[in-house]
Design a protein around this motif. Structure first.
Motif, short mmCIF file in Angstrom:
data_model
loop_
_atom_site.label_atom_id
_atom_site.label_comp_id
_atom_site.label_asym_id
_atom_site.label_seq_id
_atom_site.Cartn_x
_atom_site.Cartn_y
_atom_site.Cartn_z
N GLY A 1 0.86 -1.10 -0.02
CA GLY A 1 0.07 0.11 0.08
C GLY A 1 0.78 1.30 -0.13
N VAL A 2 1.99 1.42 0.96
CA VAL A 2 2.86 2.32 0.79
C VAL A 2 3.43 2.63 -0.53
CG1 VAL A 2 5.06 3.26 1.49
CG2 VAL A 2 3.39 2.24 3.27
N HIS B 1 5.10 7.95 -4.19
CA HIS B 1 6.06 7.57 -5.14
C HIS B 1 7.73 7.67 -4.93
CE1 HIS B 1 7.52 7.35 -9.02
NE2 HIS B 1 8.14 8.48 -9.12
N ALA B 2 8.00 8.43 -3.96
CA ALA B 2 9.19 8.64 -3.39
C ALA B 2 10.03 7.35 -2.94
CB ALA B 2 9.29 9.99 -2.56
N ILE B 3 9.29 6.64 -2.30
CA ILE B 3 9.91 5.57 -1.54
C ILE B 3 9.14 4.24 -2.29
CG2 ILE B 3 10.28 6.74 0.41
CD1 ILE B 3 7.91 5.29 2.03
N SER B 4 8.55 4.31 -3.40
CA SER B 4 7.65 3.16 -3.97
C SER B 4 8.72 2.09 -4.14
CB SER B 4 7.05 3.43 -5.28
OG SER B 4 6.64 2.65 -5.99
N GLN B 5 9.82 2.28 -4.82
CA GLN B 5 10.89 1.04 -5.19
C GLN B 5 11.38 0.35 -3.76
OE1 GLN B 5 11.65 -0.20 -7.87
NE2 GLN B 5 10.62 1.03 -9.12
N ALA B 6 11.51 1.35 -2.74
CA ALA B 6 12.14 0.74 -1.36
C ALA B 6 11.00 -0.07 -0.79
CB ALA B 6 12.36 1.75 -0.27
N ALA B 7 9.77 0.38 -0.66
CA ALA B 7 8.47 -0.40 -0.18
C ALA B 7 8.25 -1.61 -1.01
CB ALA B 7 7.22 0.60 -0.19
N GLU C 1 2.11 8.06 7.05
CA GLU C 1 2.87 9.50 6.45
C GLU C 1 2.57 9.38 4.88
OE1 GLU C 1 4.99 11.69 7.43
OE2 GLU C 1 4.55 10.86 9.61
N ALA C 2 2.57 8.18 4.13
CA ALA C 2 1.99 8.31 2.79
C ALA C 2 0.80 8.90 2.62
CB ALA C 2 2.08 6.90 2.16
N GLU C 3 -0.08 8.54 3.71
CA GLU C 3 -1.37 9.00 3.63
C GLU C 3 -1.49 10.66 3.86
OE1 GLU C 3 -4.95 7.67 3.39
OE2 GLU C 3 -3.59 6.54 2.06
N LYS C 4 -0.64 11.13 4.72
CA LYS C 4 -0.45 12.55 4.94
C LYS C 4 -0.05 13.13 3.85
CE LYS C 4 0.54 12.48 9.88
NZ LYS C 4 1.52 12.70 11.04
N GLN C 5 0.84 12.58 3.19
CA GLN C 5 1.24 13.29 1.74
C GLN C 5 0.06 13.25 0.66
OE1 GLN C 5 4.94 12.04 0.27
NE2 GLN C 5 6.09 11.96 2.28
N ARG C 6 -0.62 12.22 0.85
CA ARG C 6 -2.03 12.20 -0.32
C ARG C 6 -2.99 13.44 0.08
NH1 ARG C 6 -4.46 6.65 -1.15
NH2 ARG C 6 -5.22 7.58 -3.16
N HIS C 7 -2.90 13.87 1.15
CA HIS C 7 -3.89 14.81 1.71
C HIS C 7 -3.06 15.84 2.65
CE1 HIS C 7 -6.11 10.98 1.54
NE2 HIS C 7 -7.00 11.73 1.17
N PRO C 8 -2.32 16.58 1.93
CA PRO C 8 -1.64 17.60 2.42
C PRO C 8 -2.43 18.79 2.95
CG PRO C 8 -1.43 17.97 0.04
CD PRO C 8 -2.18 16.72 0.40
#
Length: 225
Positions: free
Chosen positions: A67-68, A73-79, A202-209
């Motif tokens: 889900g992360v 997108h910034a940590i997509s590959q790492a996730a 944290e990802a959700e926060k970035q989606r709803h700034p």
């Protein structure tokens, strides 16, 4: 309109207390699982509540990191790498079940998942490295690193038979060693999922700034000491 400073201070304190209470209840539940397994004299079995709980936490961790990967997108590959890594650990935990096919069969799906996870990461090497850098600078990275150290290093050293043989001498009971090792692994898996949940939030926060910026503005009203 900003809230009074005293109100913001009280809200920050209550928020911290609420987090502590939630985590305390969560860890109390983990301890309850261990107590139940010990009382049932079923710790080392693949069907024990401890083992099943470990698998459940691994499943939650795998899907949370997936889900992360979709949300940030910034940590997509790492996730995606993290999700694949914990999927391999889950397959390893199912080794006894997969032995029904043949002894050591768990290595086949584990290697397949490893290849499918690593190949895209190597193919996009620079993006993967950048993604890992972002992931390791996130707030939840410290908890994830500590939990991995607890799982891969501490639990192995703490669960060594030699240690418990020396501690109990002639009264050595293997079940005690298993309780110590399996319970430590369970705590580690529980912390790993908490860290994955932190990445997801944290990802959700970035989606709803907008919502997070409103909260940040309110927090700025807390008086500095």
């Amino acid at each position: 309109m900003t809230l009074p400073r005293s109100s913001c201070t009280a809200r920050a304190v209550l928020k911290g207390a609420g987090r502590f209470f939630a985590i305390a209840c969560y860890l109390a539940g983990i301890a309850g699982i261990i107590h139940y397994s010990v009382a049932a004299h079923n710790v080392a079995s693949e069907s024990s509540l401890i083992e099943l709980s470990q698998l459940l936490l691994l499943v939650l961790t795998v899907f949370t990191f997936r889900g992360v990967a979709k949300r940030n997108h910034a940590i997509s590959q790492a996730a995606k790498l993290m999700s694949g890594f914990f999927l391999v650990l889950m397959i390893r935990e199912l080794d006894a079940t997969l032995d029904i096919v043949m002894h050591g069969f768990w290595k086949v799906p584990a290697l397949l998942v490893t290849g499918l996870t690593i190949w895209p990461a190597l193919k996009n090497g620079r993006d993967t490295f950048t993604s890992l850098a972002h992931a390791l600078s996130a707030k939840s990275s410290t908890l994830l690193i500590v939990a991995l150290g607890l799982l891969l290093v501490y639990s192995r050293l703490f669960g060594m038979g030699e240690l418990w043989e020396q501690a109990m001498g002639a009264m050595y009971v293997r079940d005690v060693k298993n309780i110590a090792e399996e319970s430590t692994e369970l705590v580690a898996y529980s912390l790993i999922w908490l860290s994955a949940l932190g990445y997801w939030l944290e990802a959700e926060k970035q989606r709803h700034p907008h919502a997070s910026s409103v909260m940040h503005t309110a927090e700025q009203d807390v008086p500095a000491q």
